[in-house]
Motif scaffolding. Structure first.
Motif, PDB file in Angstrom:
ATOM      1  N   ASP A   3      -1.174 -16.356 -31.277  1.00  0.00           N
ATOM      2  CA  ASP A   3      -0.185 -16.649 -30.235  1.00  0.00           C
ATOM      3  C   ASP A   3       0.276 -15.404 -29.480  1.00  0.00           C
ATOM      4  N   THR A   4       0.534 -14.317 -30.191  1.00  0.00           N
ATOM      5  CA  THR A   4       1.031 -13.110 -29.529  1.00  0.00           C
ATOM      6  C   THR A   4       0.033 -12.591 -28.513  1.00  0.00           C
ATOM      7  N   ALA A   5      -1.234 -12.512 -28.922  1.00  0.00           N
ATOM      8  CA  ALA A   5      -2.273 -12.038 -28.008  1.00  0.00           C
ATOM      9  C   ALA A   5      -2.452 -13.005 -26.845  1.00  0.00           C
ATOM     10  N   ALA A   6      -2.427 -14.300 -27.128  1.00  0.00           N
ATOM     11  CA  ALA A   6      -2.605 -15.293 -26.065  1.00  0.00           C
ATOM     12  C   ALA A   6      -1.466 -15.227 -25.059  1.00  0.00           C
ATOM     13  N   ARG A   7      -0.248 -15.038 -25.546  1.00  0.00           N
ATOM     14  CA  ARG A   7       0.895 -14.960 -24.634  1.00  0.00           C
ATOM     15  C   ARG A   7       0.807 -13.724 -23.751  1.00  0.00           C
ATOM     16  N   GLN A   8       0.313 -12.628 -24.291  1.00  0.00           N
ATOM     17  CA  GLN A   8       0.155 -11.414 -23.490  1.00  0.00           C
ATOM     18  C   GLN A   8      -0.890 -11.608 -22.399  1.00  0.00           C
ATOM     19  N   VAL A   9      -1.983 -12.266 -22.729  1.00  0.00           N
ATOM     20  CA  VAL A   9      -3.054 -12.497 -21.756  1.00  0.00           C
ATOM     21  C   VAL A   9      -2.628 -13.486 -20.675  1.00  0.00           C
ATOM     22  N   LEU A  10      -1.885 -14.531 -21.075  1.00  0.00           N
ATOM     23  CA  LEU A  10      -1.561 -15.613 -20.153  1.00  0.00           C
ATOM     24  C   LEU A  10      -0.240 -15.426 -19.425  1.00  0.00           C
ATOM     25  N   ALA A  11       0.553 -14.428 -19.809  1.00  0.00           N
ATOM     26  CA  ALA A  11       1.890 -14.267 -19.222  1.00  0.00           C
ATOM     27  C   ALA A  11       1.836 -14.136 -17.703  1.00  0.00           C
ATOM     28  N   ARG A  12       0.990 -13.257 -17.205  1.00  0.00           N
ATOM     29  CA  ARG A  12       0.913 -13.040 -15.759  1.00  0.00           C
ATOM     30  C   ARG A  12       0.358 -14.261 -15.017  1.00  0.00           C
ATOM     31  N   PRO A  13      -0.775 -14.847 -15.452  1.00  0.00           N
ATOM     32  CA  PRO A  13      -1.271 -16.033 -14.748  1.00  0.00           C
ATOM     33  C   PRO A  13      -0.269 -17.188 -14.740  1.00  0.00           C
ATOM     34  N   LEU A  14       0.437 -17.391 -15.858  1.00  0.00           N
ATOM     35  CA  LEU A  14       1.411 -18.480 -15.923  1.00  0.00           C
ATOM     36  C   LEU A  14       2.606 -18.196 -15.016  1.00  0.00           C
ATOM     37  N   ALA A  15       3.011 -16.928 -14.948  1.00  0.00           N
ATOM     38  CA  ALA A  15       4.112 -16.558 -14.052  1.00  0.00           C
ATOM     39  C   ALA A  15       3.717 -16.796 -12.598  1.00  0.00           C
ATOM     40  N   ASP A  16       2.477 -16.461 -12.254  1.00  0.00           N
ATOM     41  CA  ASP A  16       1.993 -16.688 -10.892  1.00  0.00           C
ATOM     42  C   ASP A  16       1.927 -18.181 -10.581  1.00  0.00           C
ATOM     43  N   LEU A  17       1.476 -18.963 -11.557  1.00  0.00           N
ATOM     44  CA  LEU A  17       1.387 -20.409 -11.353  1.00  0.00           C
ATOM     45  C   LEU A  17       2.779 -21.028 -11.242  1.00  0.00           C
ATOM     46  N   ALA A  18       3.723 -20.500 -12.033  1.00  0.00           N
ATOM     47  CA  ALA A  18       5.102 -20.987 -11.946  1.00  0.00           C
ATOM     48  C   ALA A  18       5.670 -20.733 -10.553  1.00  0.00           C
ATOM     49  N   ARG A  19       5.308 -19.605  -9.966  1.00  0.00           N
ATOM     50  CA  ARG A  19       5.769 -19.306  -8.607  1.00  0.00           C
ATOM     51  C   ARG A  19       5.199 -20.314  -7.613  1.00  0.00           C
ATOM     52  N   LEU A  20       3.940 -20.718  -7.805  1.00  0.00           N
ATOM     53  CA  LEU A  20       3.302 -21.647  -6.883  1.00  0.00           C
ATOM     54  C   LEU A  20       3.895 -23.054  -6.973  1.00  0.00           C
ATOM     55  N   VAL A  21       4.306 -23.458  -8.176  1.00  0.00           N
ATOM     56  CA  VAL A  21       4.832 -24.826  -8.346  1.00  0.00           C
ATOM     57  C   VAL A  21       6.351 -24.872  -8.265  1.00  0.00           C
ATOM     58  N   ASP A  22       6.981 -23.728  -7.958  1.00  0.00           N
ATOM     59  CA  ASP A  22       8.443 -23.675  -7.895  1.00  0.00           C
ATOM     60  C   ASP A  22       8.947 -24.417  -6.655  1.00  0.00           C
ATOM     61  N   HIS A  23       9.147 -25.700  -6.827  1.00  0.00           N
ATOM     62  CA  HIS A  23       9.587 -26.593  -5.755  1.00  0.00           C
ATOM     63  C   HIS A  23      10.776 -27.392  -6.286  1.00  0.00           C
ATOM     64  N   PRO A  24      11.727 -27.750  -5.438  1.00  0.00           N
ATOM     65  CA  PRO A  24      12.903 -28.483  -5.920  1.00  0.00           C
ATOM     66  C   PRO A  24      12.579 -29.743  -6.716  1.00  0.00           C
ATOM     67  N   ARG A  25      11.469 -30.399  -6.386  1.00  0.00           N
ATOM     68  CA  ARG A  25      11.116 -31.634  -7.102  1.00  0.00           C
ATOM     69  C   ARG A  25      10.413 -31.365  -8.431  1.00  0.00           C
ATOM     70  N   VAL A  26      10.047 -30.132  -8.661  1.00  0.00           N
ATOM     71  CA  VAL A  26       9.363 -29.762  -9.908  1.00  0.00           C
ATOM     72  C   VAL A  26      10.344 -28.998 -10.774  1.00  0.00           C
ATOM     73  N   SER A  27      10.677 -29.558 -11.918  1.00  0.00           N
ATOM     74  CA  SER A  27      11.597 -28.897 -12.839  1.00  0.00           C
ATOM     75  C   SER A  27      10.882 -28.618 -14.157  1.00  0.00           C
ATOM     76  N   PRO A  28      11.360 -27.642 -14.935  1.00  0.00           N
ATOM     77  CA  PRO A  28      10.747 -27.381 -16.242  1.00  0.00           C
ATOM     78  C   PRO A  28      10.733 -28.612 -17.140  1.00  0.00           C
ATOM     79  N   ASN A  29      11.824 -29.383 -17.141  1.00  0.00           N
ATOM     80  CA  ASN A  29      11.867 -30.573 -17.992  1.00  0.00           C
ATOM     81  C   ASN A  29      10.865 -31.630 -17.536  1.00  0.00           C
ATOM     82  N   ARG A  30      10.650 -31.741 -16.240  1.00  0.00           N
ATOM     83  CA  ARG A  30       9.651 -32.695 -15.750  1.00  0.00           C
ATOM     84  C   ARG A  30       8.250 -32.267 -16.150  1.00  0.00           C
TER      85      ARG A  30
END
Length: 208
Positions: A3-30
């Motif tokens: 998990d630690t290694a995977a989180r380090q590798v995926l942190a940047r791509p997931l952050a970039d993807l979170a920026r792309l889907v950051d829309h008012p209709r898209v929430s973390p809980n959804r």
């Protein structure tokens, strides 16, 4: 373990993807609920012998599970608000539900189509239960006593041989190779059992 290694590798791509889907209709809980729904759909597909659909739905479900946290952190940083814990509670509950449902779905599909035994899958569920009890109890007591492990996640996680990354890989394997799902489940139950012992020992040592 991974998990630690995977989180380090995926942190940047997931952050970039979170920026792309950051829309008012898209929430973390959804996103969490979407991951839950598609995870349950994956289990149903496996039970119905739709193995490749089950695998695709499983991967999508886990992608949503990986994306909800980065989006939540992005929203909190933008609004300068503290974490409430509600999202983490929903996330871990959804994870446990999806993991258990997938084991049951694969067991139904593999036993009915390939004559697999139920016993290995029951052993996996037992190992999951013990693991969950160990790390949830540790997280609660560690929080109350000020001994929590802070790695950025909502709960204090005890590491072990079997973690989220390994679970995603193994569940993918028995969806891709259902004729051998009971053999994979037997090996996985042993690995998760060892991990449960590791967590119990580590938790008892940390809280002593």
């Amino acid at each position: 373990m991974l998990d630690t290694a995977a989180r380090q590798v995926l942190a940047r791509p997931l952050a970039d993807l979170a920026r792309l889907v950051d829309h008012p209709r898209v929430s973390p809980n959804r996103l969490t609920l979407l991951g839950l729904a598609t995870g349950l759909a994956s289990a149903a597909a496996a039970a119905g012998h739709l193995w490749w659909w089950a695998l695709a739905l499983w991967w999508f479900s886990r992608a949503m599970d990986g994306l909800d946290g980065p989006l939540a952190r992005r929203r909190r940083a933008a609004a300068h608000t503290p974490e409430t814990g509600a999202g983490g509670f929903l996330d871990i509950t959804a994870d446990f539900t999806v993991y258990g449902a997938t084991v049951v779905g694969v067991a139904i599909g593999a036993t009915s189509q390939h004559g697999a035994s139920w016993l290995p899958f029951m052993a996996v569920l037992l190992a999951y239960y013990v693991n969950g009890a160990a790390f949830l109890a540790f997280s609660s007591i560690a929080e109350r006593t000020g001994r929590q492990r802070d790695d950025g996640r909502s709960l204090s996680f005890l590491g072990g041989l079997a973690e989220g990354t390994e679970t995603i890989i193994v569940h993918s394997l028995w969806l891709a190779f259902p004729a051998h799902a009971d053999v994979i489940a037997t090996l996985w139950a042993a690995v998760v059992g060892v991990s449960a012992v590791q967590r119990i020992v580590a938790g008892a040592r940390d809280l002593a």
